[in-house]
Design an enzyme around this catalytic site. Structure first.
Site, PDB file in Angstrom:
ATOM      1  N   GLY A  59       0.599  -1.246   0.031  1.00  0.00           N
ATOM      2  CA  GLY A  59      -0.045   0.135  -0.125  1.00  0.00           C
ATOM      3  C   GLY A  59       0.836   1.274  -0.037  1.00  0.00           C
ATOM      4  O   GLY A  59       2.157   1.182   0.262  1.00  0.00           O
ATOM      5  N   CYS A  86       5.505  -5.911   1.308  1.00  0.00           N
ATOM      6  CA  CYS A  86       6.084  -4.691   1.299  1.00  0.00           C
ATOM      7  C   CYS A  86       5.151  -3.919   2.268  1.00  0.00           C
ATOM      8  O   CYS A  86       5.685  -3.984   3.599  1.00  0.00           O
ATOM      9  CB  CYS A  86       5.626  -3.770  -0.082  1.00  0.00           C
ATOM     10  N   TYR A  87       4.326  -2.817   2.332  1.00  0.00           N
ATOM     11  CA  TYR A  87       3.718  -2.195   3.344  1.00  0.00           C
ATOM     12  C   TYR A  87       2.933  -3.442   4.414  1.00  0.00           C
ATOM     13  O   TYR A  87       3.150  -3.102   5.786  1.00  0.00           O
ATOM     14  CB  TYR A  87       2.493  -1.102   3.031  1.00  0.00           C
ATOM     15  N   HIS A 173       8.016  -7.189  -4.202  1.00  0.00           N
ATOM     16  CA  HIS A 173       6.665  -7.756  -4.728  1.00  0.00           C
ATOM     17  C   HIS A 173       6.679  -9.028  -5.466  1.00  0.00           C
ATOM     18  O   HIS A 173       6.864  -8.954  -6.503  1.00  0.00           O
ATOM     19  CB  HIS A 173       5.876  -6.551  -5.449  1.00  0.00           C
ATOM     20  N   GLU A 175       4.221 -10.679  -6.447  1.00  0.00           N
ATOM     21  CA  GLU A 175       3.276 -11.049  -7.351  1.00  0.00           C
ATOM     22  C   GLU A 175       3.332 -10.294  -8.776  1.00  0.00           C
ATOM     23  O   GLU A 175       2.802 -10.696  -9.792  1.00  0.00           O
ATOM     24  CB  GLU A 175       1.804 -10.166  -7.023  1.00  0.00           C
ATOM     25  N   GLY A 228     -24.619  -6.517 -24.261  1.00  0.00           N
ATOM     26  CA  GLY A 228     -24.273  -7.640 -25.206  1.00  0.00           C
ATOM     27  C   GLY A 228     -22.714  -7.675 -25.242  1.00  0.00           C
ATOM     28  O   GLY A 228     -22.118  -8.424 -25.900  1.00  0.00           O
ATOM     29  N   GLY A 229     -21.958  -6.910 -23.997  1.00  0.00           N
ATOM     30  CA  GLY A 229     -20.728  -7.307 -23.819  1.00  0.00           C
ATOM     31  C   GLY A 229     -20.458  -8.509 -23.200  1.00  0.00           C
ATOM     32  O   GLY A 229     -21.500  -9.117 -22.752  1.00  0.00           O
ATOM     33  N   VAL A 230     -19.450  -8.843 -23.179  1.00  0.00           N
ATOM     34  CA  VAL A 230     -18.975 -10.278 -22.390  1.00  0.00           C
ATOM     35  C   VAL A 230     -19.533 -10.221 -20.997  1.00  0.00           C
ATOM     36  O   VAL A 230     -20.213 -11.344 -20.624  1.00  0.00           O
ATOM     37  CB  VAL A 230     -17.397 -10.750 -22.292  1.00  0.00           C
ATOM     38  N   ASP A 231     -19.155  -9.249 -20.303  1.00  0.00           N
ATOM     39  CA  ASP A 231     -19.461  -9.070 -18.826  1.00  0.00           C
ATOM     40  C   ASP A 231     -20.959  -9.147 -18.599  1.00  0.00           C
ATOM     41  O   ASP A 231     -21.370  -9.971 -17.631  1.00  0.00           O
ATOM     42  CB  ASP A 231     -18.819  -7.831 -18.141  1.00  0.00           C
ATOM     43  N   LYS A 373     -11.114 -10.148 -16.270  1.00  0.00           N
ATOM     44  CA  LYS A 373     -11.370 -10.246 -17.542  1.00  0.00           C
ATOM     45  C   LYS A 373     -11.236 -11.634 -18.250  1.00  0.00           C
ATOM     46  O   LYS A 373     -12.123 -12.117 -18.772  1.00  0.00           O
ATOM     47  CB  LYS A 373     -10.968  -9.110 -18.581  1.00  0.00           C
TER      48      LYS A 373
END
Ligand code: XMP
Length: 517
Positions: A59, A86-87, A173, A175, A228-231, A373
């Site tokens: 953070g 980290c933080y 980090h 990640e 109409g989008g994927v989501d 996504k």
């Protein structure tokens, strides 16, 4: 509580690092379910969730600064393994009686990491490793029970542990991709330290989601905005599966859609999916509200509010509706969180989260809000959505309004639609089109001089945005062939009245964003 359906989960406490989502990605790629929780989650809620491990994220704060975010101290007394990043590591040190001080030299970027033993967090890894550092503070004195397990030249405590309590801290980090062995370290935390087993898959997520939706909705009704989008398609299909005809889908033509989109969406969802679809023609309503507005955030807010207004009216027609479903994804949640006082920095207000009025009468149902996504695309496949929808490029909720820089007017929309249709048609012929995350046209409020035939022209500029990305969080401009760019430019200038110049955007995200507004 449905929270426990997965059996095993990792709780990530969110202290606002820009890299946070990557932590979740790495954990889930390792087939362990994880979720983010507010940094000040109560110990009793944590106990109820029964996580196999806790990750304290990084953070931007400094532990010694006034108002720095702190977790509830008692979470360190639950006997659950902890990894502080980290933080998060500085918090561990600070809360357990160590000392944290500003580093002599701010360390940013790649560093060589010297690891002591090839065990637990660093099991199977050979020292020295490469680690990505980004910090101004460092642990100056270890809390009792801790020992140093890795260092860099500038950072004597690059990693620490208290093996007995299973507390681990890393100053770097793990990640991010710049820490090449970071994924292995996270796996080591999950499998060696927390003793998780890799069980989480998308089909288990479907079962979990159906259960969760049914539990939350009971026998009430849901209204879902379908674009109409994927989501939103996945959201609608998932909820339809869970509660059937108690779901009503609303498709709003806000006047900001691309050419042919209205007909396509209506066709797909009534013919293919047989969803209960209400079509709302609201072009005039949105465009009159947008008249005279150039500020990007104002545009987003106005569109968000109008959407909710339209939904309210539709819902009233349907009868008593308790829930509003939205295809909000995890990146939207993170990027909008600071608007509600969370620890991250505000980038853009996404209409589907940030613009909601506080007197909203619906409860929100956001079954994808923990997914990235690419995870949604896997889910779409799992649910049997057709390739055409599955591979659709993302399209922002506020539509073409955020691709027209300056005021949104009908003539400008017309120009952008025509240009965008050409971009899409040409891009679809490109053999590497599936590798492209998004490709679209933008209309700039800049007119410039040109010459056509023997005549001087003074017309608009169209910008092309073509990017590659994995999840929309970072992106790079695509190195598409010159002749493709040439064809697009040639066609736009020749076929679209009102445009005499086409430029290519060669900015990456960060520091730019994908959409211009
Ligand atoms: P930016 O411009 O923030 O966009 O780099 C990242 C991704 O998000 C999409 N986007 C949106 N999606 N509602 C959405 O559902 C929005 O308000 C919105 N704004 C941006 C954008 O197209 C890109 O894929």
């Amino acid at each position: 509580m449905p929270d426990k359906l997965f059996g095993e989960m990792i709780a990530i406490l969110d202290f606002g690092s820009q890299y946070n989502q990557l932590i979740a990605r790495r954990v889930r790629e390792s087939k362990v379910y994880c979720e983010f929780f507010p940094f000040n989650i109560t110990p009793s809620r944590l106990v109820n969730l029964n996580p196999k491990g806790i990750i304290l994220s990084g953070g931007p704060a400094s532990v010694a600064q006034k108002g720095a975010p702190f977790p509830h101290g008692k979470i360190l007394e639950l006997g659950i393994p902890v990894l502080g990043i980290c933080y998060g590591m500085q918090l561990l040190a600070w809360l357990l009686g160590g000392e944290v001080a500003p580093a002599k030299k701010r360390e940013y970027g790649k560093s060589e990491l010297f690891v002591g033993e090839d065990e637990d967090l660093f099991y199977g890894l050979k020292s020295p490793l490469i680690a990505w550092m980004s910090h101004g503070d460092r642990v100056a004195k270890l809390p009792s029970g801790f020992e140093v397990i890795a260092r860099t030249e500038n950072c004597p405590v690059a990693s620490m542990r208290d093996k007995k309590r299973r507390f681990y801290g890393v100053q770097f980090h793990p990640e991010v991709a710049h820490t090449p062995q970071g994924k292995k370290m996270i796996e080591n935390f999950l499998f060696k330290i927390c003793e998780c087993s890799p069980q989480w898959t998308m089909s288990s997520f479907v079962d979990y989601s159906l259960e969760r939706i049914r539990n939350k909705v009971g026998n009430q009704k849901v209204i879902c905005g379908l674009s109409g989008g994927v989501d939103s398609s996945v959201t609608a299909v998932l909820i339809d599966r869970a509660i059937g005809d108690r779901l009503g889908c609303v498709f709003v033509n806000n006047g900001l859609l691309r050419q042919g989109e209205v007909e396509e969406v209506i066709n797909t969802f009534t013919r293919h999916f047989h969803l209960n679809l209400h079509y709302v023609e609201a072009e005039e309503r949105f465009l009159s509200k947008l008249a005279g507005i150039s500020d990007p955030e104002r545009k987003r807010k106005v569109i968000g509010e109008e959407f909710i207004g339209v939904f309210g009216e539709e819902a009233r027609k349907v009868g008593k509706v308790e829930f509003l479903a939205q295809g909000t994804l995890y990146p939207d949640v993170i990027e909008s969180r600071s608007a509600k006082g969370g620890p991250s920095a505000t980038i853009k207000s996404h209409h589907n989260v940030g613009g909601l009025p506080s007197d909203l009468h619906f409860k929100l149902l956001e079954p994808l809000k923990d997914l990235f996504k690419d995870e949604v695309r896997i889910l779409a496949k799992q649910l049997g959505l057709p390739e055409k929808i599955l591979n659709r490029q993302p399209f922002p909720g506020p539509g073409l309004a955020v691709r027209i820089i300056g005021e949104v007017t009908r003539p400008r929309l017309q120009i952008l639609r025509e240009a965008d249709t050409i971009v899409t048609a040409e891009m679809q012929k490109y053999e590497k089109f599936p590798e492209i995350w998004q490709s679209f046209a933008l209309l700039l409020p800049i007119k410039s001089v040109g010459v056509m035939g023997d005549e001087r022209t003074y017309e608009y500029t169209v910008a092309l945005r073509i990017v590659t990305s994995l999840d929309g969080m970072t992106a790079d401009w695509a190195r598409v062939p010159d002749d493709l760019l040439e064809r697009i430019s040639h066609r736009i200038i020749n076929e679209v009245k009102g445009v005499n110049r086409v430029v290519y955007d060669i900015s990456s995200k960060p520091p730019s964003t994908i959409e211009w507004e």
